[in-house]
Scaffold this motif. Structure first.
Motif, PDB file in Angstrom:
ATOM      1  N   GLU A 142       0.824  -1.204   0.000  1.00 55.81           N
ATOM      2  CA  GLU A 142       0.000   0.000   0.000  1.00 55.81           C
ATOM      3  C   GLU A 142       0.860   1.256   0.000  1.00 55.81           C
ATOM      4  O   GLU A 142       0.493   2.277  -0.580  1.00 55.81           O
ATOM      5  N   GLN A 143       2.019   1.197   0.639  1.00 52.96           N
ATOM      6  CA  GLN A 143       2.860   2.384   0.792  1.00 52.96           C
ATOM      7  C   GLN A 143       3.839   2.594  -0.359  1.00 52.96           C
ATOM      8  O   GLN A 143       4.384   3.687  -0.505  1.00 52.96           O
ATOM      9  N   CYS A 144       4.065   1.580  -1.185  1.00 55.15           N
ATOM     10  CA  CYS A 144       5.064   1.716  -2.244  1.00 55.15           C
ATOM     11  C   CYS A 144       4.547   2.579  -3.394  1.00 55.15           C
ATOM     12  O   CYS A 144       3.344   2.772  -3.553  1.00 55.15           O
ATOM     13  N   SER A 145       5.474   3.075  -4.188  1.00 60.23           N
ATOM     14  CA  SER A 145       5.114   3.853  -5.375  1.00 60.23           C
ATOM     15  C   SER A 145       4.435   2.963  -6.397  1.00 60.23           C
ATOM     16  O   SER A 145       4.643   1.751  -6.438  1.00 60.23           O
ATOM     17  N   SER A 146       3.634   3.568  -7.255  1.00 56.42           N
ATOM     18  CA  SER A 146       3.083   2.819  -8.379  1.00 56.42           C
ATOM     19  C   SER A 146       4.139   2.737  -9.468  1.00 56.42           C
ATOM     20  O   SER A 146       5.106   3.507  -9.496  1.00 56.42           O
ATOM     21  N   GLN A 147       3.962   1.805 -10.371  1.00 59.22           N
ATOM     22  CA  GLN A 147       4.915   1.624 -11.461  1.00 59.22           C
ATOM     23  C   GLN A 147       5.037   2.883 -12.310  1.00 59.22           C
ATOM     24  O   GLN A 147       6.134   3.312 -12.659  1.00 59.22           O
ATOM     25  N   LYS A 148       3.914   3.509 -12.607  1.00 57.22           N
ATOM     26  CA  LYS A 148       3.939   4.688 -13.483  1.00 57.22           C
ATOM     27  C   LYS A 148       4.617   5.881 -12.834  1.00 57.22           C
ATOM     28  O   LYS A 148       5.368   6.614 -13.489  1.00 57.22           O
ATOM     29  N   THR A 149       4.363   6.106 -11.539  1.00 58.94           N
ATOM     30  CA  THR A 149       5.023   7.246 -10.878  1.00 58.94           C
ATOM     31  C   THR A 149       6.511   6.960 -10.692  1.00 58.94           C
ATOM     32  O   THR A 149       7.333   7.875 -10.771  1.00 58.94           O
ATOM     33  N   ALA A 150       6.874   5.705 -10.447  1.00 58.85           N
ATOM     34  CA  ALA A 150       8.290   5.357 -10.297  1.00 58.85           C
ATOM     35  C   ALA A 150       9.044   5.543 -11.607  1.00 58.85           C
ATOM     36  O   ALA A 150      10.180   6.027 -11.622  1.00 58.85           O
ATOM     37  N   ILE A 151       8.418   5.155 -12.710  1.00 57.86           N
ATOM     38  CA  ILE A 151       9.040   5.364 -14.024  1.00 57.86           C
ATOM     39  C   ILE A 151       9.253   6.853 -14.262  1.00 57.86           C
ATOM     40  O   ILE A 151      10.307   7.267 -14.773  1.00 57.86           O
ATOM     41  N   PHE A 152       8.254   7.662 -13.896  1.00 53.63           N
ATOM     42  CA  PHE A 152       8.425   9.103 -14.077  1.00 53.63           C
ATOM     43  C   PHE A 152       9.603   9.622 -13.257  1.00 53.63           C
ATOM     44  O   PHE A 152      10.433  10.389 -13.760  1.00 53.63           O
ATOM     45  N   LYS A 153       9.713   9.199 -12.008  1.00 48.87           N
ATOM     46  CA  LYS A 153      10.808   9.682 -11.159  1.00 48.87           C
ATOM     47  C   LYS A 153      12.172   9.302 -11.748  1.00 48.87           C
ATOM     48  O   LYS A 153      13.133  10.066 -11.624  1.00 48.87           O
ATOM     49  N   SER A 154      12.244   8.149 -12.388  1.00 47.82           N
ATOM     50  CA  SER A 154      13.525   7.732 -12.972  1.00 47.82           C
ATOM     51  C   SER A 154      13.971   8.696 -14.073  1.00 47.82           C
ATOM     52  O   SER A 154      15.174   8.825 -14.345  1.00 47.82           O
ATOM     53  N   SER A 155      13.017   9.378 -14.703  1.00 50.80           N
ATOM     54  CA  SER A 155      13.357  10.323 -15.776  1.00 50.80           C
ATOM     55  C   SER A 155      14.013  11.592 -15.236  1.00 50.80           C
ATOM     56  O   SER A 155      14.544  12.398 -16.008  1.00 50.80           O
ATOM     57  N   LEU A 156      13.985  11.779 -13.921  1.00 52.36           N
ATOM     58  CA  LEU A 156      14.510  13.003 -13.317  1.00 52.36           C
ATOM     59  C   LEU A 156      15.995  12.926 -12.985  1.00 52.36           C
ATOM     60  O   LEU A 156      16.584  13.917 -12.552  1.00 52.36           O
ATOM     61  N   ILE A 157      16.607  11.747 -13.158  1.00 52.20           N
ATOM     62  CA  ILE A 157      18.029  11.626 -12.856  1.00 52.20           C
ATOM     63  C   ILE A 157      18.819  11.425 -14.145  1.00 52.20           C
ATOM     64  O   ILE A 157      18.287  10.975 -15.159  1.00 52.20           O
ATOM     65  N   LYS A 158      20.102  11.760 -14.080  1.00 53.59           N
ATOM     66  CA  LYS A 158      20.949  11.607 -15.270  1.00 53.59           C
ATOM     67  C   LYS A 158      21.413  10.157 -15.398  1.00 53.59           C
ATOM     68  O   LYS A 158      21.589   9.438 -14.398  1.00 53.59           O
ATOM     69  N   ALA A 159      21.611   9.731 -16.612  1.00 52.24           N
ATOM     70  CA  ALA A 159      22.066   8.370 -16.875  1.00 52.24           C
ATOM     71  C   ALA A 159      23.459   8.158 -16.303  1.00 52.24           C
ATOM     72  O   ALA A 159      24.301   9.060 -16.329  1.00 52.24           O
ATOM     73  N   GLY A 160      23.688   6.968 -15.769  1.00 53.23           N
ATOM     74  CA  GLY A 160      25.009   6.634 -15.253  1.00 53.23           C
ATOM     75  C   GLY A 160      25.318   7.176 -13.870  1.00 53.23           C
ATOM     76  O   GLY A 160      26.470   7.170 -13.430  1.00 53.23           O
ATOM     77  N   ALA A 161      24.286   7.628 -13.174  1.00 56.94           N
ATOM     78  CA  ALA A 161      24.493   8.238 -11.855  1.00 56.94           C
ATOM     79  C   ALA A 161      24.722   7.192 -10.771  1.00 56.94           C
ATOM     80  O   ALA A 161      24.401   6.015 -10.922  1.00 56.94           O
TER      81      ALA A 161
END
Length: 395
Positions: free
Chosen positions: A72-91
Motif C-alpha cells: 500500500e505504501q510503495c510507489s506505483s509503477q507509473k510514478t516510479a518510471i516518471f521519477k527515474s526520468s529526473l536523474i541523469k544516466a550513469g548516476a
C-alpha cells in the motif's frame, strides 16, 4: 521470507488461481508442506494488488510479495518510471528508505548503481530477491538504516540521495514535514555533505509553500497525479541552486503524460480574462490545482476563468489537449431560478466555490445521480451564484 513459496509447483498453483479470494484461501488447508495457508493467501493477495499498481511485479514469475502495508505504501509503477526520468544516466544514487524497492528498481534503470537501504531485514531480503529476479544487478540492497549508512560512510559520495520520509511515526500519522522520519528538514545539511542533489518523495497533502520555507536550494517541485488522483510531491534540492523553484504539474493518464511548468512569480503576474460560461467548460486535473496553477492554466490555453476564486474555465473553441475534464455547456441559470423549479434533476453534481457542498445540494434538492450529465453549482462574474448544466466530452 519463506523460500519454499518460490518452488515451481507453488508458483504454478498461484498462477492457476489468479481470481480466488485470498480470505477464502487462508481458511483452507494448505496443499504444500512447510507453507501455511495464510502465507499462500498473502502471496495471492499481493499478486492481485500488484496487477494494477505494479503490473511488472504481478506478471513476473517468482516475485515474492511483502506484507499488505508495504504494498500500500510503495510507489506505483507509473510514478516510479516518471521519477527515474529526473536523474541523469550513469548516476550513483542511494535510496535511504527503499521499502519494497519499486523506486530503487526504476531509478536503477538509469543509474549506474543504486544503494538501496531498508531497515526491515525481512523486507530488504524480499527486495533483494525481487531485484535479481527482475534482472537489476546494479542494485545493492542493504538491511540497514540509510541515514546511519550515510553518517558512517563520510568518504562515500553520491550524485543523488533519494528518500521517501514516513508519514507514520510510532504508529501515529503526522502531517508536518519536520515530523516525518527521516527528518529531511534537520538532515538536509548532512545530505549536502554527501551529495549535490536531494530528491524527496513527499505526501500529496503536504502544503507546498510550507515545505519551500523549510527546505534549502529547492530547484524543482513536481506535483504528480495519476488518473486525476494526486499521488505524490517530488522536491529536488540542488546544492548549487539559489533561485526561485520551478513548479511542474505532471498529469499521468492512460499511457501519456502532460507537464505544465511555471513559477509562483509567473502565476502571480499572469493576467487573465473572466467570462460567463461559453460553449465549453473545463475542470483542471488535480495536479494543476494542487500546484496552484490557477491563472497559469488560463494563460497557457488562452481561455477564460469564471471568477477569481472559481477554478473553472470556459471558451467558445474546444481545447483539444486540455489537462483535465471538458464539458459542453447546455444551459446556464441563476441559483435563484433553479430553486424555483419543481421538477427533479437527474445529474452528477459538482460544487465549486459555492456556499453548499455537493452532498448538501443533492439532499436539499433531491437530486439523483445520472452519470452522463454534470451540473455545476458555482460562483461566476459579479459573485452570482449560478447553475451550469453540462455534458462531459469523453476523450
Amino acid at each position: 521470507m519463506n523460500r519454499l513459496i518460490l518452488q515451481k509447483e507453488v508458483q504454478q498453483f498461484l498462477e492457476r488461481h489468479p481470481n480466488e479470494s485470498p480470505t477464502k484461501l487462508a481458511l483452507k488447508k494448505s496443499p504444500f508442506e512447510g507453507i501455511s495457508s495464510s502465507e499462500l493467501a498473502a502471496q495471492l493477495d499481493g499478486k492481485q494488488r500488484a496487477l494494477i499498481k505494479i503490473p511488472l511485479w504481478a506478471e513476473t514469475p517468482r516475485i515474492y510479495f511483502p506484507a499488505k502495508l508495504n504494498l500500500e505504501q510503495c510507489s506505483s509503477q507509473k510514478t516510479a518510471i516518471f521519477k527515474s526520468s529526473l536523474i541523469k544516466a550513469g548516476a550513483h544514487l542511494i535510496d535511504v528508505t527503499s521499502g519494497f524497492g519499486i523506486d530503487s528498481f526504476y531509478l536503477a534503470t538509469r543509474a549506474k548503481q543504486v544503494v538501496s537501504c531498508e531497515l526491515n531485514a525481512e523486507l530488504a531480503r524480499i527486495s533483494s530477491h525481487n531485484a535479481l529476479v527482475l534482472g537489476a544487478e546494479n542494485i545493492k540492497v542493504l538491511a540497514t538504516n540509510g541515514i546511519d549508512y550515510l553518517l558512517d560512510s563520510p568518504q562515500e559520495h553520491f550524485d543523488y540521495i533519494y528518500l521517501d520520509p514516513s508519514r507514520r511515526v510510532q504508529n501515529k500519522k503526522v502531517f508536518l514535514l519536520d515530523e516525518c522520519e527521516p527528518n529531511l528538514v534537520a538532515l538536509q545539511g548532512v545530505f549536502f555533505e554527501r551529495s549535490t542533489t536531494i530528491i524527496s518523495k513527499l505526501a500529496p497533502l503536504l502544503d507546498i509553500s510550507s515545505a519551500l520555507n523549510m527546505l534549502n536550494h529547492v530547484k524543482d517541485v513536481y506535483v504528480v497525479s495519476l488518473q486525476n488522483d494526486c499521488k505524490e510531491l517530488i522536491f529536488i534540492q540542488d546544492k548549487a541552486y539559489s533561485g526561485e523553484p520551478t513548479i511542474h504539474a505532471v498529469r499521468l493518464f492512460k499511457e501519456e503524460q502532460q507537464i505544465i511548468s511555471f513559477t509562483y512569480e509567473q502565476e502571480r503576474a499572469a493576467l487573465v480574462e473572466y467570462s460567463a460560461p461559453l460553449t465549453y467548460l473545463y475542470e483542471a486535473d488535480v495536479a494543476l490545482t494542487k500546484a496552484g496553477a490557477f491563472k497559469t492554466i488560463a494563460k497557457h490555453f488562452d481561455i477564460k476563468k469564471l471568477h477569481k476564486s472559481t477554478h473553472l474555465y470556459t471558451s467558445d473553441q474546444k481545447i483539444a489537449d486540455f489537462p483535465g475534464k471538458t464539458f459542453t455547456v447546455h444551459e446556464v441559470e441563476s441559483f435563484t431560478d433553479f430553486k424555483k423549479k419543481k421538477n427533479t434533476l437527474k445529474s452528477d453534481i459538482i460544487a465549486k466555490n459555492f456556499p453548499l457542498k455537493t452532498e448538501e445540494i443533492k439532499k436539499k434538492f433531491k437530486i439523483k445521480d445520472a452519470g452522463d450529465t454534470f451540473t455545476f453549482f458555482t460562483t461566476v462574474l459579479n459573485d452570482q451564484l449560478t447553475v451550469i448544466h453540462t455534458q462531459r466530452i469523453l476523450e
